[in-house]
Design an enzyme around this catalytic site. Structure first.
Site, mmCIF file in Angstrom:
data_model
loop_
_atom_site.group_PDB
_atom_site.id
_atom_site.type_symbol
_atom_site.label_atom_id
_atom_site.label_comp_id
_atom_site.label_asym_id
_atom_site.label_seq_id
_atom_site.Cartn_x
_atom_site.Cartn_y
_atom_site.Cartn_z
ATOM 1 N N HIS A 66 -35.791 -16.657 12.815
ATOM 2 C CA HIS A 66 -35.527 -16.536 11.379
ATOM 3 C C HIS A 66 -34.248 -17.301 11.078
ATOM 4 O O HIS A 66 -33.257 -17.143 11.781
ATOM 5 C CB HIS A 66 -35.376 -15.058 11.015
ATOM 6 C CG HIS A 66 -35.422 -14.788 9.543
ATOM 7 N ND1 HIS A 66 -34.436 -15.220 8.692
ATOM 8 C CD2 HIS A 66 -36.331 -14.158 8.769
ATOM 9 C CE1 HIS A 66 -34.746 -14.850 7.449
ATOM 10 N NE2 HIS A 66 -35.896 -14.209 7.476
ATOM 11 N N HIS B 157 -36.823 -13.600 15.979
ATOM 12 C CA HIS B 157 -37.278 -12.661 14.980
ATOM 13 C C HIS B 157 -38.676 -12.112 15.216
ATOM 14 O O HIS B 157 -38.921 -10.926 15.062
ATOM 15 C CB HIS B 157 -37.211 -13.343 13.615
ATOM 16 C CG HIS B 157 -37.539 -12.455 12.450
ATOM 17 N ND1 HIS B 157 -36.859 -11.287 12.226
ATOM 18 C CD2 HIS B 157 -38.452 -12.568 11.450
ATOM 19 C CE1 HIS B 157 -37.344 -10.709 11.130
ATOM 20 N NE2 HIS B 157 -38.331 -11.448 10.653
ATOM 21 N N ARG C 191 -45.208 -17.913 11.486
ATOM 22 C CA ARG C 191 -45.592 -16.912 10.489
ATOM 23 C C ARG C 191 -44.834 -17.135 9.193
ATOM 24 O O ARG C 191 -43.641 -17.425 9.200
ATOM 25 C CB ARG C 191 -45.296 -15.508 11.021
ATOM 26 C CG ARG C 191 -45.553 -14.417 10.004
ATOM 27 C CD ARG C 191 -45.400 -13.035 10.591
ATOM 28 N NE ARG C 191 -44.036 -12.678 10.935
ATOM 29 C CZ ARG C 191 -43.084 -12.348 10.041
ATOM 30 N NH1 ARG C 191 -43.339 -12.389 8.747
ATOM 31 N NH2 ARG C 191 -41.881 -12.017 10.459
ATOM 32 N N GLN D 280 -40.859 -17.002 16.600
ATOM 33 C CA GLN D 280 -40.172 -17.411 15.375
ATOM 34 C C GLN D 280 -38.678 -17.077 15.400
ATOM 35 O O GLN D 280 -38.302 -15.939 15.690
ATOM 36 C CB GLN D 280 -40.805 -16.698 14.179
ATOM 37 C CG GLN D 280 -40.119 -17.028 12.857
ATOM 38 C CD GLN D 280 -40.945 -16.551 11.676
ATOM 39 O OE1 GLN D 280 -40.890 -15.394 11.297
ATOM 40 N NE2 GLN D 280 -41.737 -17.449 11.123
ATOM 41 N N GLU E 200 -35.234 -13.378 3.703
ATOM 42 C CA GLU E 200 -35.589 -14.560 2.934
ATOM 43 C C GLU E 200 -35.588 -14.248 1.436
ATOM 44 O O GLU E 200 -35.505 -15.155 0.614
ATOM 45 C CB GLU E 200 -37.002 -14.940 3.366
ATOM 46 C CG GLU E 200 -37.348 -16.367 3.272
ATOM 47 C CD GLU E 200 -38.612 -16.624 4.080
ATOM 48 O OE1 GLU E 200 -38.575 -16.428 5.303
ATOM 49 O OE2 GLU E 200 -39.612 -16.997 3.486
ATOM 50 N N ARG F 29 -39.968 -20.841 7.813
ATOM 51 C CA ARG F 29 -38.844 -20.490 8.666
ATOM 52 C C ARG F 29 -38.599 -21.470 9.806
ATOM 53 O O ARG F 29 -37.451 -21.745 10.152
ATOM 54 C CB ARG F 29 -39.076 -19.092 9.225
ATOM 55 C CG ARG F 29 -38.965 -18.051 8.145
ATOM 56 C CD ARG F 29 -39.350 -16.678 8.624
ATOM 57 N NE ARG F 29 -39.180 -15.713 7.541
ATOM 58 C CZ ARG F 29 -39.552 -14.445 7.621
ATOM 59 N NH1 ARG F 29 -40.109 -13.986 8.732
ATOM 60 N NH2 ARG F 29 -39.359 -13.630 6.607
ATOM 61 N N LEU G 290 -30.915 -9.325 10.495
ATOM 62 C CA LEU G 290 -31.695 -10.074 9.521
ATOM 63 C C LEU G 290 -31.061 -10.066 8.127
ATOM 64 O O LEU G 290 -30.669 -9.022 7.616
ATOM 65 C CB LEU G 290 -33.086 -9.438 9.447
ATOM 66 C CG LEU G 290 -34.074 -10.045 8.450
ATOM 67 C CD1 LEU G 290 -34.422 -11.459 8.842
ATOM 68 C CD2 LEU G 290 -35.339 -9.189 8.403
ATOM 69 N N PHE H 295 -41.112 -16.336 -2.131
ATOM 70 C CA PHE H 295 -40.806 -16.215 -0.716
ATOM 71 C C PHE H 295 -41.141 -17.515 -0.013
ATOM 72 O O PHE H 295 -41.988 -18.275 -0.472
ATOM 73 C CB PHE H 295 -41.608 -15.062 -0.102
ATOM 74 C CG PHE H 295 -40.757 -14.097 0.666
ATOM 75 C CD1 PHE H 295 -40.051 -13.109 0.010
ATOM 76 C CD2 PHE H 295 -40.651 -14.192 2.047
ATOM 77 C CE1 PHE H 295 -39.251 -12.227 0.712
ATOM 78 C CE2 PHE H 295 -39.851 -13.308 2.762
ATOM 79 C CZ PHE H 295 -39.148 -12.325 2.100
#
Lengths: 585, 236
Positions: A244, A357, A399, A242, A257, A288, A254, A115
């Site tokens: 994304h 996001h 994050r 954030q 990831e 991100r 979404l 990730f």
């Protein structure tokens, strides 16, 4: 009406339910939620939840902690990050014991995959210079959040938790630094209830609906944050929002990831794997904030694809993964591409663009989820917060993927434990029916307003402008304009007109109340962003392009003030083991 | 293009019974979700039109409704998949009490869900420092049933539900499957006892409406055939 419970939890997503499960049986506990618990936004999380289980390869919680600190662009508080990453291992095993269905490795343990931003040292003797992606994300196909939410809902039924579903929280009662309860409206009847409680925990989620393109549910309107802010308490680090990198083009839905964790590649209109230029080591698995900036940079420099709606996108290419991997590991997101864009991901690349996001900022708390009333760290007695609405701060300026689900279960449980401790010698505080007066006045003024403004038009203007002026790239001029626009929208919001004058399930009224919450969270965001003259994590200033550790290693605390200009104060970042370094991947 | 809709309206504060109201929405395109159309009506034409929604992409399960006679999530149904040359007929999910317009009372739906003990039951303490082991093959046997988003499209599409309000219904029985076939669970027999009752699984007459209605494309009837087989083959 007054109802009395030892504990009231507001919000029934991952954090709220995990906290509810933790409250010992001898205490009465109510969970208030504006949607049925399994409708909460936790369910939309896809890719996984990280813990250094080491089921696939060697790993350590310290690796996870360093990645989280670095991912946060050194704004995360390192003591809190240690707590989260160390407890992650127990927390994930606990979810498995609760019944959460995970994908498994060949030994029958929880399977893990790569990730963004999750790494380990390439060379143990030189831990920080070169780090390579590590398999740390525990998952259940690409429905990790869904099965986590289901599992926690199941366990709350097992524990006979009392739910007040479709109750909308309208006010927080804090007097003299003590929390006495909350006020909420039953959506089905518009009846207003004062919930008297010894302890209140907010787990109300984020406010992504402040932006035009967002992965967030319509329910993500920052309700808890706004209630806290209006109660004169601060909101922390609201400038860090954030985006994304991979939202489905136009819709913002979404695309996990995990798609890149499984080997998916971002490409510009020339078919170039452009992330090689921005993050030579980890490439598409960079954090991100960096990937989102890279995509916008590609588009600005003419290497995006012009969409039919005038907006630009780039491609997420999964075609080389093969049908089997796509169907087994990424069924949900490839289904979205088919349903909403008519794209077949096994043969064609998916058009994507960054999507708003996650709020790194929120209601400031300490590691025991106690809400802070100021930048000195003093607490509000009896008030707790956990999950996306809270700011511990474990995510700092940016994050890492999977750390949101982790945050929910680690801090949801800690909040529940802290409350159980607190209840041992806590008392109810006197509260009267008049505690609901403020709510009644607000609702009455909205219902009786003979204005001309449509709620939806004001909301759309807010969302469009926040996207343009306070989005991925920001500058002083744009933020000044946004401040002016906000002032105008606030004035006009006093002049809304409702067609629905009824008391039964009046969702138009809820929309009006949510608009106020969006405006309040936007205010804290824009002013905090305006003040922070540096670029760090997700906060990128075109007029202050570098990180400025000398002046800005500190958290913003925004306090609402009359006149629409919040007061900003600052709290230093907690640094333990990791001194700030240049952030390269 | 323009679309015509006929939407069932009911406001208990004003109406004695439900009625249909016509709406026209101009300037839509065929990649719009039905939810977008309903929001356009609510936000620009008639603020009193009431329906639930949240995630808008088929995960939260809020916006189940009957569209041209079939149960669908408004956010997962695109106009290109509907015959827009005809009027689109939108009604609340059938067989549940209407609260207002397209909003139904979900109380009985969730109480049936609770009947099947929808949580892992295992009296043996789990390992101290690790997970309960399970093969990926066994784990994947649960995944299809675990996809369920509790939207109630299946249960309210089932003729057996329409004729017997006490019938557990597809969603609750699917949840039972999810635990009966979990290798980590001990209480399969308890749940099979619950299913093996007059208002239980034998009221499933393999009509397949639930499969047709499920927005997550779960093959519910297959799961129920497994449960029926398992109940039948239990030792007396």
């Amino acid at each position: 009406m007054i109802k009395t419970f030892d504990v009231v939890i507001v919000g029934a997503g991952g954090a709220g339910l995990r906290a509810a499960v933790e409250i010992p049986k001898e205490y009465s506990c109510a969970v208030i939620s504006k949607v049925f618990p399994p409708r909460s936004h936790t369910g939309t999380a896809q890719g996984g939840v990280c813990a250094a289980l080491g089921n696939m390869e060697e790993d350590s919680w310290e690796n996870h902690a360093f990645d989280t600190v670095k991912g946060s662009d050194y704004l995360g508080d390192q003591d809190s990050i240690d707590v989260m990453c160390q407890d992650a291992i127990r927390a994930i095993i606990e979810l498995e014991h609760m019944g959460m269905p995970f994908s498994r490795n060949e030994k029958g343990q929880i399977a893990q995959r790569k990730f963004g931003g999750h790494t380990k040292p390439a060379d143990k003797n030189d831990p920080y210079t070169k780090r390579v992606p590590v398999m740390r994300s525990c998952y259940s196909a690409d429905r990790t959040g869904h099965v986590m939410l289901q599992t926690l809902f199941e366990n709350s039924i097992k524990n006979q938790v009392t739910f007040f579903s479709e109750y909308f929280a309208t006010d927080l009662i804090v007097e003299d630094g003590v929390c006495k309860g909350v006020v909420a409206m039953d959506i089905a009847t518009s009846e207003i209830t004062v919930f008297q409680a010894k302890a209140v925990l907010f787990a109300t989620g984020g406010y992504g609906r402040v932006f035009r393109i967002t992965s967030n549910a319509h329910a993500g309107t920052g309700d808890g944050m706004a209630l806290v802010y209006r109660a004169g308490l601060p909101l922390e680090d609201m400038e860090f929002f954030q985006f994304h990198p991979t939202g489905l083009w136009k819709l913002g839905i979404l695309v996990s990831e995990a798609a890149r964790g499984e080997g998916g590649i971002l490409k510009n209109k020339d078919g170039e794997r452009f992330m090689e230029r921005y993050a030579p080591t980890v490439k598409d698995l960079a954090p991100r904030d960096m990937v989102s900036r890279a995509i916008i940079t590609e588009i600005r420099e003419g290497r995006g694809v012009k969409g039919s709606d005038g907006t630009d996108y780039v491609y997420l290419d999964l075609t080389h993964l093969g049908k089997e991997v796509i169907d087994e590991k990424l069924p949900e997101i490839t289904g979205f591409a088919r349903t909403y864009l008519g794209v077949e991901p096994t043969t064609d690349p998916i058009p994507i663009q960054p999507t708003a996001h996650y709020a790194m900022g929120g209601i400031p708390t300490n590691v025991d989820c106690e809400v802070l009333k100021n930048e000195k760290g003093d607490i509000v007695k009896g008030l707790y917060a956990a999950g996306e609405c809270a700011c511990v701060s474990v995510h700092g300026g940016n994050r890492l993927g999977t750390n949101s689900l982790l945050d929910l279960v680690v801090f949801g449980r800690r909040g529940g434990k802290a409350i159980a401790d607190f209840l041992k010698d806590a008392k109810f505080h006197e509260i009267s029916e008049s505690a609901a007066d403020r709510t009644r006045n607000v609702i009455e003024s909205i219902m009786e307003n003979k204005g001309t403004e449509k709620i939806s038009n004001l909301r759309t203007e807010l969302q469009n402008n926040m996207m343009e002026l306070c989005g991925i790239f920001r500058n002083e001029q744009d933020l000044r304009r946004m401040i002016e626009i906000l002032r105008d929208l606030r004035e006009r919001a006093k002049n809304v007109f409702l067609q629905d004058k009824g008391r039964v399930f009046n969702t138009e009224l809820i929309g009006a109340l949510e608009l106020h919450n969006l405006l309040d969270t936007a205010e804290a965001t824009v002013f905090s962003a305006y003040a922070r003259q540096e670029s760090r994590g997700a906060h990128t200033r075109e007029d202050f392009t570098s990180r400025n550790d000398a002046e800005w290693m500190k958290h913003s605390f925004a306090f609402m003030k009359d006149g629409g200009v919040p007061e900003l104060k600052y709290k230093p970042v907690t640094i333990t083991r990791y001194q700030p370094m240049e952030r390269k991947y | 293009m323009d679309v015509q809709l006929k939407i069932l309206r009911y406001n208990p504060e004003k109406d004695t019974e439900p009625y249909f109201q016509d709406f026209t929405v101009k300037g839509v395109s065929n990649d719009w979700r039905l939810l977008d159309v309903l929001q356009e009506i609510k936000w620009q034409q008639d603020g009193t039109l009431t329906f639930r929604y949240s995630c808008a992409h088929g995960i939260c399960g809020s916006d189940g409704m009957k569209v041209n006679g079939k149960n669908r999530l408004a956010c997962s149904l695109l106009l290109k998949d509907i015959n827009t040359k005809k009027t689109i007929v939108v009604e609340p999910l059938p067989s549940l009490p209407i609260i207002k317009d397209l909003v139904v009372d979900m109380t009985s739906f969730f109480s049936k869900y609770e009947v099947v003990k929808p949580y892992l039951i295992n009296a043996t303490p789990p390992p101290q420092n690790g997970e309960r082991l399970q093969s990926n093959e066994d784990a994947e046997k649960l995944f299809e049933s675990a996809k369920c988003i509790l939207c109630a499209c299946c249960t309210t599409s089932c003729p057996s539900t329409w004729t017997n309000e006490n019938y557990l219904g597809p969603a609750a029985m699917l949840k039972a499957y999810r635990f009966v076939y979990d290798t980590r669970d001990d209480a399969a027999n308890e749940r099979l006892d619950i299913l093996d009752t007059p208002d239980g699984i034998w009221r499933c007459h393999t009509i397949f409406n639930c499969i047709e209605a499920c927005p997550k494309e779960i093959n519910l009837t297959w799961h129920f055939s497994q449960l029926k087989k398992r109940i039948s083959s239990r030792e007396m």
